[in-house]
Design a protein around this motif. Sequence first.
Motif, PDB file in Angstrom:
ATOM      1  N   VAL A 153      28.089  21.445  32.826  1.00  0.00           N
ATOM      2  CA  VAL A 153      29.523  21.203  32.703  1.00  0.00           C
ATOM      3  C   VAL A 153      29.938  20.211  33.786  1.00  0.00           C
ATOM      4  O   VAL A 153      29.221  20.016  34.769  1.00  0.00           O
ATOM      5  N   PRO A 154      31.099  19.567  33.654  1.00  0.00           N
ATOM      6  CA  PRO A 154      31.542  18.623  34.687  1.00  0.00           C
ATOM      7  C   PRO A 154      31.823  19.318  36.010  1.00  0.00           C
ATOM      8  O   PRO A 154      32.210  20.493  36.042  1.00  0.00           O
ATOM      9  N   LEU A 155      31.650  18.581  37.093  1.00  0.00           N
ATOM     10  CA  LEU A 155      32.042  19.037  38.426  1.00  0.00           C
ATOM     11  C   LEU A 155      33.144  18.118  38.913  1.00  0.00           C
ATOM     12  O   LEU A 155      32.938  16.911  39.066  1.00  0.00           O
ATOM     13  N   TYR A 156      34.317  18.692  39.143  1.00  0.00           N
ATOM     14  CA  TYR A 156      35.436  17.913  39.663  1.00  0.00           C
ATOM     15  C   TYR A 156      35.561  18.209  41.151  1.00  0.00           C
ATOM     16  O   TYR A 156      35.855  19.338  41.537  1.00  0.00           O
ATOM     17  N   MET A 166      43.962  20.231  34.095  1.00  0.00           N
ATOM     18  CA  MET A 166      42.974  19.354  33.495  1.00  0.00           C
ATOM     19  C   MET A 166      41.578  19.980  33.489  1.00  0.00           C
ATOM     20  O   MET A 166      40.862  19.957  32.476  1.00  0.00           O
ATOM     21  N   VAL A 167      41.194  20.549  34.626  1.00  0.00           N
ATOM     22  CA  VAL A 167      39.820  21.024  34.804  1.00  0.00           C
ATOM     23  C   VAL A 167      39.444  22.157  33.843  1.00  0.00           C
ATOM     24  O   VAL A 167      38.377  22.113  33.223  1.00  0.00           O
ATOM     25  N   PRO A 168      40.271  23.195  33.668  1.00  0.00           N
ATOM     26  CA  PRO A 168      39.898  24.239  32.706  1.00  0.00           C
ATOM     27  C   PRO A 168      39.801  23.710  31.273  1.00  0.00           C
ATOM     28  O   PRO A 168      39.019  24.217  30.475  1.00  0.00           O
ATOM     29  N   LYS A 169      40.587  22.703  30.956  1.00  0.00           N
ATOM     30  CA  LYS A 169      40.548  22.093  29.622  1.00  0.00           C
ATOM     31  C   LYS A 169      39.154  21.567  29.323  1.00  0.00           C
ATOM     32  O   LYS A 169      38.682  21.602  28.179  1.00  0.00           O
ATOM     33  N   TRP A 170      38.472  21.059  30.343  1.00  0.00           N
ATOM     34  CA  TRP A 170      37.137  20.514  30.180  1.00  0.00           C
ATOM     35  C   TRP A 170      36.039  21.560  30.404  1.00  0.00           C
ATOM     36  O   TRP A 170      34.857  21.246  30.270  1.00  0.00           O
ATOM     37  N   GLY A 171      36.417  22.772  30.793  1.00  0.00           N
ATOM     38  CA  GLY A 171      35.413  23.771  31.141  1.00  0.00           C
ATOM     39  C   GLY A 171      34.647  23.396  32.386  1.00  0.00           C
ATOM     40  O   GLY A 171      33.494  23.783  32.568  1.00  0.00           O
ATOM     41  N   ALA A 172      35.290  22.626  33.269  1.00  0.00           N
ATOM     42  CA  ALA A 172      34.610  22.096  34.442  1.00  0.00           C
ATOM     43  C   ALA A 172      34.626  23.085  35.604  1.00  0.00           C
ATOM     44  O   ALA A 172      35.416  24.021  35.642  1.00  0.00           O
ATOM     45  N   VAL A 173      33.722  22.847  36.549  1.00  0.00           N
ATOM     46  CA  VAL A 173      33.717  23.557  37.829  1.00  0.00           C
ATOM     47  C   VAL A 173      34.516  22.707  38.805  1.00  0.00           C
ATOM     48  O   VAL A 173      34.322  21.490  38.904  1.00  0.00           O
ATOM     49  N   LEU A 174      35.438  23.343  39.516  1.00  0.00           N
ATOM     50  CA  LEU A 174      36.283  22.631  40.473  1.00  0.00           C
ATOM     51  C   LEU A 174      35.818  22.946  41.890  1.00  0.00           C
ATOM     52  O   LEU A 174      35.634  24.104  42.247  1.00  0.00           O
ATOM     53  N   LEU A 175      35.637  21.918  42.687  1.00  0.00           N
ATOM     54  CA  LEU A 175      35.238  22.067  44.091  1.00  0.00           C
ATOM     55  C   LEU A 175      36.291  21.429  44.977  1.00  0.00           C
ATOM     56  O   LEU A 175      36.534  20.219  44.905  1.00  0.00           O
ATOM     57  N   LEU A 176      36.938  22.233  45.794  1.00  0.00           N
ATOM     58  CA  LEU A 176      37.850  21.719  46.824  1.00  0.00           C
ATOM     59  C   LEU A 176      37.083  21.739  48.135  1.00  0.00           C
ATOM     60  O   LEU A 176      36.904  22.780  48.761  1.00  0.00           O
ATOM     61  N   ASP A 177      36.594  20.569  48.504  1.00  0.00           N
ATOM     62  CA  ASP A 177      35.730  20.449  49.673  1.00  0.00           C
ATOM     63  C   ASP A 177      36.566  20.371  50.945  1.00  0.00           C
ATOM     64  O   ASP A 177      37.578  19.673  50.993  1.00  0.00           O
ATOM     65  N   GLU A 178      36.121  21.110  51.975  1.00  0.00           N
ATOM     66  CA  GLU A 178      36.805  21.144  53.278  1.00  0.00           C
ATOM     67  C   GLU A 178      38.287  21.471  53.086  1.00  0.00           C
ATOM     68  O   GLU A 178      39.181  20.699  53.428  1.00  0.00           O
ATOM     69  N   ALA A 179      38.517  22.643  52.557  1.00  0.00           N
ATOM     70  CA  ALA A 179      39.871  23.068  52.178  1.00  0.00           C
ATOM     71  C   ALA A 179      40.629  23.713  53.330  1.00  0.00           C
ATOM     72  O   ALA A 179      41.672  24.331  53.109  1.00  0.00           O
ATOM     73  N   ASP A 180      40.137  23.555  54.552  1.00  0.00           N
ATOM     74  CA  ASP A 180      40.726  24.264  55.698  1.00  0.00           C
ATOM     75  C   ASP A 180      42.228  24.028  55.849  1.00  0.00           C
ATOM     76  O   ASP A 180      42.988  24.956  56.164  1.00  0.00           O
ATOM     77  N   VAL A 181      42.671  22.784  55.621  1.00  0.00           N
ATOM     78  CA  VAL A 181      44.072  22.462  55.853  1.00  0.00           C
ATOM     79  C   VAL A 181      45.001  23.260  54.942  1.00  0.00           C
ATOM     80  O   VAL A 181      46.150  23.525  55.285  1.00  0.00           O
ATOM     81  N   PHE A 182      44.485  23.677  53.770  1.00  0.00           N
ATOM     82  CA  PHE A 182      45.312  24.442  52.833  1.00  0.00           C
ATOM     83  C   PHE A 182      45.124  25.956  52.993  1.00  0.00           C
ATOM     84  O   PHE A 182      45.811  26.731  52.333  1.00  0.00           O
ATOM     85  N   MET A 183      44.159  26.349  53.822  1.00  0.00           N
ATOM     86  CA  MET A 183      43.819  27.764  53.883  1.00  0.00           C
ATOM     87  C   MET A 183      44.035  28.394  55.260  1.00  0.00           C
ATOM     88  O   MET A 183      43.980  29.615  55.390  1.00  0.00           O
ATOM     89  N   GLU A 184      44.289  27.582  56.276  1.00  0.00           N
ATOM     90  CA  GLU A 184      44.417  28.138  57.619  1.00  0.00           C
ATOM     91  C   GLU A 184      45.660  29.017  57.747  1.00  0.00           C
ATOM     92  O   GLU A 184      46.662  28.814  57.064  1.00  0.00           O
ATOM     93  N   THR A 185      45.580  29.978  58.641  1.00  0.00           N
ATOM     94  CA  THR A 185      46.673  30.933  58.860  1.00  0.00           C
ATOM     95  C   THR A 185      47.973  30.196  59.171  1.00  0.00           C
ATOM     96  O   THR A 185      48.002  29.262  59.979  1.00  0.00           O
TER      97      THR A 185
END
Length: 619
Positions: free
Chosen positions: A446-449, A473-492
């Motif tokens: 499957v695609p990797l986004y 968009m990504v689920p429409k394609w059945g793709a795997v989504l990778l958010l690389d280095e997501a720290d800025v969106f996940m930090e406390t």
Amino acid sequence: MAVAEGTETNGTGANGTEETPVQYEPVGTICDVRSLYQTKPDENDETSWSKEMPTDLPEPAEDAESAQYVLLVRKKKCYDGRKSLQIHSIVIQSEPLKKFLGKALGNYPGVTTSLERLEFEAPFKPIVHRWEDITKAREVEEDPTTKAHVDLFYKIMSEELKEVIDRMKDLVANGVIAFDLVWCIMEPEDVVISSRGGSLRAYQFSSLNSTQCGWEASVNYVEFDGTDFGFQSTEFAIDTFTGTVPITSLPLFPLKHLKDQEAIHAMLIARGKRWEEHKGYHYKAYEGPAMSRTMDERTGKEKETKYFVKSRVIIDAEGYNIFHPSTSVFTSIEIGKGLESDEQRLFATPWLHGYSLKDKEWLMFHLEMTKDIEWDDDAFKSLVLPQEQEHLKDVILAVAKAQSKKLDAFDDVVQGKGRGIIMQLSGPPGVGKTLTAESVAEVMKVPLYVMSAGDLGMNADSVENSLKNILRMVPKWGAVLLLDEADVFMETRAATDLARNELVSIFLRMLEYYEGILFLTTNRAENIDPAFESRIHLSLHYKDLDSKSRRHIWAQFLGRSAKTDTFTDEQLDQVAEVALNGRQIKNVIKTAGLLAWAQDGNLKYEHIRTVLALRDLPK
């Protein structure tokens, strides 16, 4: 009835007193017609309108007397120095002649020979285009009345068109054309050929119009709008030229002028069939030219930007229209869900609309450059983890496959929430976090986004809009989504940083409704906001690679490198002792390979040692 007081008067009475004003009926109440007549042009060539009928009106030329004749031939003055008069137009009044022309002209577009008033105007394109058919039909006509009417028509047209037809035949016999006679070889609904854009393709010719710079040809082709097939139009410019040029050198020319027309015709139909098969969604490998269409704000017209793409791409015209609406694909005349004939496939565009995963752009891809993906079936096996974590690979893959096949029918209390699978991968750089997501997508085919914080921006509105499109968009394609280095969106979140708190809140809210597979990688798992714990289904922490894991990675990368000498077990043991992560090992081998290429030899252990020494790392 009420009346309106006008501004006119009856003049002055006998005793010198003014009479009462003229009284008019209310506006639009008199059931009659008032005619107005155009005046002659004044010194500025301007005209006006008058209530007085002109006194120099000509007698009507068409009346009961003129209606008796087979033909009405309208003539006008000619100033080319060769004749005094030329035919402006001709009106066919004979029913037998109309029926004859109906057969001879066939289904010529735009001509209905059964009309009560059948008229042709110079330059008489239908007659010129079908002159051979008219000539042959005349020779076999047997009805005396029809034959007489046809002969009369033929004599008049022969005299008027002889020069044009003779020139056209001579030019075409020599494979060339003059600018003023280009229209003679362009017949409506003809199959015409162009190589504009570097690819031979067919169009259905529509019309040819004169411009200040030459001719403008309008043509039609078959397009797919994501739901239905249909016709779309475009234009070609044929600039003015002197003398003669080869017909096949024109930007657009009829297919029948190619010597190998049958082979090209068959090739284009076969390509059209392949193009038709790409309707819907398709995941392909691509290497070659691509185009981007954007709207030019200055001119208000579309402009094309050329790209060279080497990436995996997703062919998806429907998605192109949704996520790239400024230049969406449309069709003027719908054909339906599929192409029903070879003629329609012949006119199919060779371009496909879709998305380049590497370039993160909605583009147009050429059919000939798309290929099936060569999958790396050993991708997941090549993922190296410390021995005590090896079993986690199977867990990750099993969860991803189950989600992909919708085996988990569980839904949140609020419908649509919590239907995705979110896996957090944390640990130091180069230990396989990104490779894990890549390997899962490769095994599942499957695609990797891949997206990063840089792709989403740091402005709250920008992040929300980008995420909204991506997570749709990504689920429409059945793709795997990778958010690389997501720290800025996940930090406390902290009370002192309201802007970043908003980003974290937006990200949390968007994840609630994501329905696909999402990998989040982070280097600082200890700083993750507690709110993420309830949204993450699987959390894995990757440790630093040990020497055994590093040896495995060295062996894998060296095994894939071309022109590489065999490394001994002792040599592999020695390089495995160097404290490198997987990305660093890959970079060392790549640099050593370039060094070996510069020395015209195979990659050897000495090249690896040289590069390691340059890194100033312990041995």
